[in-house]
Design an enzyme around this catalytic site. Structure first.
Site, short mmCIF file in Angstrom:
data_model
loop_
_atom_site.label_atom_id
_atom_site.label_comp_id
_atom_site.label_asym_id
_atom_site.label_seq_id
_atom_site.Cartn_x
_atom_site.Cartn_y
_atom_site.Cartn_z
N PRO A 36 0.34 -1.28 -0.02
CA PRO A 36 0.24 -0.09 0.14
C PRO A 36 0.78 1.26 0.00
O PRO A 36 0.20 2.10 -0.30
CB PRO A 36 -0.66 -0.13 1.34
CG PRO A 36 -0.76 -1.01 1.74
CD PRO A 36 0.38 -1.65 1.13
N GLU A 82 0.99 -7.60 7.88
CA GLU A 82 1.38 -6.26 7.73
C GLU A 82 2.21 -6.54 6.75
O GLU A 82 2.93 -4.66 7.04
CB GLU A 82 1.56 -5.80 9.08
CG GLU A 82 0.30 -5.86 9.99
CD GLU A 82 -0.84 -5.70 9.97
OE1 GLU A 82 -1.84 -6.23 9.51
OE2 GLU A 82 -0.66 -4.13 9.61
N ARG A 96 -0.08 -8.55 -21.46
CA ARG A 96 -1.36 -7.81 -22.54
C ARG A 96 -0.56 -7.46 -23.66
O ARG A 96 -1.05 -6.77 -24.80
CB ARG A 96 -2.50 -7.00 -22.20
CG ARG A 96 -2.86 -5.98 -21.59
CD ARG A 96 -3.85 -5.73 -20.58
NE ARG A 96 -4.60 -5.27 -21.94
CZ ARG A 96 -4.97 -4.26 -22.87
NH1 ARG A 96 -4.56 -3.15 -23.05
NH2 ARG A 96 -5.95 -4.22 -23.48
N ASP A 121 -2.94 2.09 -26.25
CA ASP A 121 -3.29 3.86 -27.19
C ASP A 121 -4.01 3.93 -26.97
O ASP A 121 -3.74 5.42 -27.43
CB ASP A 121 -3.14 2.77 -28.39
CG ASP A 121 -1.92 2.49 -29.08
OD1 ASP A 121 -1.25 2.23 -28.39
OD2 ASP A 121 -1.93 1.30 -29.61
N1 LIG Z 1 -2.73 -1.41 -3.83
C1 LIG Z 1 -2.69 -1.77 -2.60
C2 LIG Z 1 -1.74 -2.45 -2.64
C3 LIG Z 1 -1.63 -3.77 -1.02
C4 LIG Z 1 -1.22 -4.60 -0.05
C5 LIG Z 1 0.09 -5.14 -1.40
C6 LIG Z 1 0.80 -5.98 0.00
C7 LIG Z 1 0.40 -6.51 0.96
C8 LIG Z 1 0.45 -7.20 2.12
C9 LIG Z 1 0.16 -7.29 3.65
N2 LIG Z 1 -1.21 -6.52 2.48
C10 LIG Z 1 -1.90 -5.83 3.93
C11 LIG Z 1 -2.09 -4.44 5.08
C12 LIG Z 1 -2.62 -4.02 5.27
C13 LIG Z 1 -2.23 -3.36 6.63
C14 LIG Z 1 -0.34 -2.45 5.59
C15 LIG Z 1 -0.37 -3.15 5.18
N3 LIG Z 1 -0.15 -4.11 4.48
C16 LIG Z 1 -0.96 -5.76 1.74
C17 LIG Z 1 -1.01 -5.14 1.24
N4 LIG Z 1 -3.12 -2.57 -0.44
N5 LIG Z 1 -3.25 -1.90 -1.10
#
Ligand SMILES: Nc1cc(-c2ccc3ccn(Cc4ccccn4)c3c2)[nH]n1
Length: 244
Positions: free
Chosen positions: A86, A113, A155, A170
């Protein structure tokens, strides 16, 4: 292109056996390998997580299994490691186009987490590492984000989209359609539930069709993505559009 995906939920990637990506894999155009992170654990419970140093909620993914997994999967051949998170840099179409030019990608799917931060730091000693977010919303892990990115990237590879599909990349860069979203599309029948297809599309007048489509794309972009219209260079609008 070879793509390796490391996850504690390998079955999450069954969709990559389907449709265009599945066909590209079957034809050898694309080499996608999914690995279960627990293959690199050595305890009876195949432990991949532990409590966070410094306290706090939830669990953190242990570094050891990740280190061993990446050592084996990357095995000296140059690869770029993509870590969905995130807190990562936003993933955009330009990133999909850039990454489509890579020979090898490895996706590390975190859960809980997140992954112990030393994993990315250690990997960065041997390969390029990118921490990427697919959007400002929180998922439970990296698997969905990886599916999204793998689809957006693969893709674009020559031969993956058949003749009937169009490389939609495009739509954001071709023929004066910079930064515009797709306008409405129609097919047979010409009348359906009292709705008719816009007559211009039946006119055979390609110039008029192109202008109509651009106008519709501009209207839809202004309605749904005012942030993109603001970014549009003035010269991208022809005189008529300025009247919109
Ligand atoms: N664009 C995105 C990517 C993710 C994502 C990616 C990988 C992980 C591994 C664990 N968590 C949960 C989590 C929740 C709270 C804080 C940290 N991580 C993920 C969330 N959420 N939204």
């Amino acid at each position: 292109m070879r793509i390796d995906i490391i996850s504690i939920f390998p079955d999450y990637f069954a969709p990559l056996d389907l449709s265009l990506i599945g066909r590209a894999r079957a034809s050898g155009l694309l080499d996608v390998r999914v690995h279960d992170l627990r293959s690199w654990t050595h305890d009876r419970h195949n432990t991949v997580d532990d409590t966070p140093y410094g306290g706090g909620p939830g669990m953190v993914m242990k570094p050891e299994p990740w280190g061993e997994a990446l050592d084996e999967v990357v095995a000296g051949a140059p690869a770029r490691l993509i870590l969905p998170t995130p807190s990562g840099r936003p993933f955009r179409q330009a990133d999909a186009e850039r990454l489509a030019g890579e020979e090898r990608l490895v996706f590390g799917c975190g859960r809980y987490e997140g992954i112990d931060s030393r994993v990315a730091a250690d990997a960065a000693l041997r390969m390029p590492v990118e921490e990427v977010s697919i959007g400002d919303y929180v998922l439970n892990g990296g698997e969905s984000a990886t599916l999204v990115m793998v689809e957006a990237i693969t893709r674009l590879l020559p031969g993956v989209l058949g003749n009937t599909e169009s490389a939609v990349q495009d739509s954001f860069a071709s023929g004066g359609m910079e930064n515009l979203v797709e306008g409405p599309v129609y097919t047979k029948p010409v009348m359906w539930r009292d709705q008719e297809v816009p007559p211009v599309l039946l006119s055979g007048n390609h110039g008029a069709v192109d202008r109509w489509r651009r106008d519709q794309a501009l209207r839809k972009t202004a309605r749904n993505r005012p942030d993109l219209v603001g970014a549009m260079p003035e010269e991208a609008l022809d005189r008529r559009d300025r009247e919109v």
